[in-house]
Design a protein around this motif. Structure first.
Motif, mmCIF file in Angstrom:
data_model
loop_
_atom_site.group_PDB
_atom_site.id
_atom_site.type_symbol
_atom_site.label_atom_id
_atom_site.label_comp_id
_atom_site.label_asym_id
_atom_site.label_seq_id
_atom_site.Cartn_x
_atom_site.Cartn_y
_atom_site.Cartn_z
ATOM 1 N N GLU A 85 -72.118 7.319 53.414
ATOM 2 C CA GLU A 85 -70.804 6.713 53.618
ATOM 3 C C GLU A 85 -70.604 5.485 52.742
ATOM 4 O O GLU A 85 -69.529 5.288 52.158
ATOM 5 N N CYS A 97 -62.128 9.972 52.874
ATOM 6 C CA CYS A 97 -63.360 10.596 53.346
ATOM 7 C C CYS A 97 -63.340 10.560 54.866
ATOM 8 O O CYS A 97 -63.099 9.508 55.461
ATOM 9 N N SER A 99 -65.497 12.004 58.437
ATOM 10 C CA SER A 99 -66.611 12.742 59.036
ATOM 11 C C SER A 99 -66.011 13.826 59.919
ATOM 12 O O SER A 99 -64.930 13.653 60.481
ATOM 13 N N TYR A 106 -68.692 16.160 56.259
ATOM 14 C CA TYR A 106 -67.642 15.306 55.713
ATOM 15 C C TYR A 106 -66.664 16.150 54.901
ATOM 16 O O TYR A 106 -67.027 17.188 54.356
#
Length: 152
Positions: A85, A97, A99, A106
């Motif tokens: 991350e 981005c 999760s 992702y």
């Protein structure tokens, strides 16, 4: 955060016309200057709204390629996920981005000016991200909807 009708009117007005002056916002929402300003400050402090800024349309300035990359991480340990991350946040071509639950860990939204540039981003940045097991890429064909407005 609890929103009342006045808060919703403020948020709706700002989504539709982000360049309103405080006076204009007060007129639209039916609030006088001071209460409108206090509510606006409270909404900002709570993180419900952020600083005003212009939104650049990537496609309009040559970023015609929009790709979604579905990423699997090799090991699901907290420090490895954090390393991924932290690293992905530094790749400028990655616009968003998230999760995920499910098959992939992702999803990345990546922009590029050409397929060749996207390939370079993959080779020079994405596959070098920590703990990446695999990347599954889907190129978008046409943008159907791209709204920033939250339904209030």
């Amino acid at each position: 955060m609890q929103l009342d009708d006045s808060d919703r009117r403020i948020l709706k007005a700002l989504q539709e016309q982000p360049d309103l002056t405080l006076r204009e916002l007060g007129e639209i929402t039916g609030l006088s200057h001071s209460p409108c300003w206090r509510r606006l400050q409270r909404l900002q402090e709570a993180g419900a709204i952020s600083a005003r800024r212009f939104v650049v349309d990537p496609e309009a300035i040559g970023f015609e390629i929009l790709v979604f990359c579905f990423v699997k991480i090799s090991h699901h340990q907290r420090d490895r996920l954090k390393a991924f991350e932290d690293a992905v946040a530094k790749v400028p071509e990655v616009m968003q981005c998230y999760s995920l639950s499910g098959e992939y860990d992702y999803v990345l939204q990546v922009i590029a000016t050409s397929v060749r540039e996207y390939e370079a981003t993959v080779k020079n940045a994405l596959v070098e991200l920590p703990n990446v097991q695999s990347i599954n890429t889907s190129f978008t064909l046409k943008r159907i909807k791209n709204s920033l407005n939250v339904p209030l």
